[in-house]
Design a protein around this motif. Structure first.
Motif, short mmCIF file in Angstrom:
data_model
loop_
_atom_site.label_atom_id
_atom_site.label_comp_id
_atom_site.label_asym_id
_atom_site.label_seq_id
_atom_site.Cartn_x
_atom_site.Cartn_y
_atom_site.Cartn_z
N ARG A 177 0.82 -1.21 0.00
CA ARG A 177 0.00 0.00 0.00
C ARG A 177 0.86 1.26 0.00
N ALA A 178 2.04 1.16 0.60
CA ALA A 178 2.96 2.30 0.63
C ALA A 178 3.80 2.41 -0.64
N GLY A 179 3.58 1.48 -1.57
CA GLY A 179 4.30 1.52 -2.84
C GLY A 179 5.63 0.81 -2.83
N ARG A 180 5.96 0.13 -1.74
CA ARG A 180 7.22 -0.59 -1.69
C ARG A 180 7.08 -1.93 -2.40
N ARG A 181 8.17 -2.41 -2.95
CA ARG A 181 8.19 -3.69 -3.65
C ARG A 181 8.98 -4.70 -2.84
N PHE A 182 8.76 -5.96 -3.15
CA PHE A 182 9.57 -7.01 -2.52
C PHE A 182 9.81 -8.12 -3.52
N SER A 183 10.79 -8.93 -3.23
CA SER A 183 11.03 -10.14 -3.99
C SER A 183 11.26 -11.26 -2.97
N ALA A 184 11.02 -12.48 -3.41
CA ALA A 184 11.14 -13.60 -2.49
C ALA A 184 11.69 -14.83 -3.22
N HIS A 185 12.37 -15.66 -2.46
CA HIS A 185 12.83 -16.93 -3.01
C HIS A 185 12.39 -18.06 -2.08
N ASP A 186 12.27 -19.24 -2.66
CA ASP A 186 11.89 -20.42 -1.90
C ASP A 186 13.08 -20.89 -1.09
N HIS A 187 12.88 -21.10 0.19
CA HIS A 187 13.96 -21.50 1.08
C HIS A 187 14.60 -22.82 0.66
N ASN A 188 13.79 -23.78 0.23
CA ASN A 188 14.31 -25.11 -0.11
C ASN A 188 14.99 -25.17 -1.47
N THR A 189 14.41 -24.52 -2.47
CA THR A 189 14.93 -24.64 -3.83
C THR A 189 15.75 -23.44 -4.29
N GLY A 190 15.55 -22.31 -3.64
CA GLY A 190 16.24 -21.09 -4.06
C GLY A 190 15.58 -20.41 -5.25
N SER A 191 14.51 -21.02 -5.78
CA SER A 191 13.84 -20.43 -6.94
C SER A 191 12.99 -19.23 -6.54
N ASP A 192 12.79 -18.35 -7.50
CA ASP A 192 11.99 -17.16 -7.25
C ASP A 192 10.54 -17.55 -6.98
N CYS A 193 9.97 -17.02 -5.93
CA CYS A 193 8.56 -17.30 -5.62
C CYS A 193 7.83 -16.00 -5.29
N THR A 194 8.30 -14.89 -5.86
CA THR A 194 7.71 -13.59 -5.60
C THR A 194 6.22 -13.57 -5.97
N HIS A 195 5.88 -14.09 -7.14
CA HIS A 195 4.48 -14.06 -7.58
C HIS A 195 3.60 -14.93 -6.68
N ARG A 196 4.12 -16.07 -6.26
CA ARG A 196 3.35 -16.95 -5.38
C ARG A 196 3.08 -16.25 -4.04
N LEU A 197 4.12 -15.62 -3.49
CA LEU A 197 3.97 -14.89 -2.22
C LEU A 197 3.01 -13.72 -2.40
N LEU A 198 3.15 -12.99 -3.49
CA LEU A 198 2.26 -11.86 -3.74
C LEU A 198 0.80 -12.33 -3.82
N ALA A 199 0.56 -13.45 -4.48
CA ALA A 199 -0.79 -14.00 -4.56
C ALA A 199 -1.34 -14.30 -3.17
N GLY A 200 -0.53 -14.90 -2.31
CA GLY A 200 -0.95 -15.19 -0.95
C GLY A 200 -1.26 -13.94 -0.15
N VAL A 201 -0.44 -12.91 -0.33
CA VAL A 201 -0.65 -11.64 0.36
C VAL A 201 -1.94 -10.98 -0.12
N LEU A 202 -2.19 -11.03 -1.42
CA LEU A 202 -3.42 -10.44 -1.96
C LEU A 202 -4.65 -11.20 -1.48
N ILE A 203 -4.56 -12.52 -1.40
CA ILE A 203 -5.68 -13.32 -0.88
C ILE A 203 -5.97 -12.92 0.55
N THR A 204 -4.92 -12.74 1.35
CA THR A 204 -5.09 -12.30 2.74
C THR A 204 -5.73 -10.91 2.78
#
Length: 89
Positions: free
Chosen positions: A29-56
């Protein structure tokens, strides 16, 4: 960069602590961005996390429950997931 664990928890190594979806909602809401990676695989999971945050943020978390997965309410199951719960195992 945030780190998402298999159980869905999000950790910010820079802050040295877990981060709740509510905090990420405020950041978005403040306009800040984030990126995320999967702890186990190291792969990017930013979109998956963003989807979860939006659902919440939209209050749809109860609509994503698996069949038979109940949560407490005065009548047993809320109106959003009654059909899903009835079709459970």
């Amino acid at each position: 960069m945030l780190c998402r664990h298999a159980d869905g928890t999000v950790y910010d190594p820079g802050l040295g602590r877990p981060v709740a979806h509510g905090e990420l909602i405020q950041d978005l809401r403040a306009g800040r961005r984030f990126s995320a990676h999967d702890h186990n695989t190291g792969s990017d999971c930013t979109h998956r996390l963003l989807a979860g945050v939006l659902i919440t943020a939209l209050g749809l978390a109860t609509a994503t429950r698996r069949p038979g997965q109940h949560h407490s309410s005065a009548t047993g199951c809320c109106s959003i997931c009654q059909d899903t719960c009835r079709s459970g195992p």
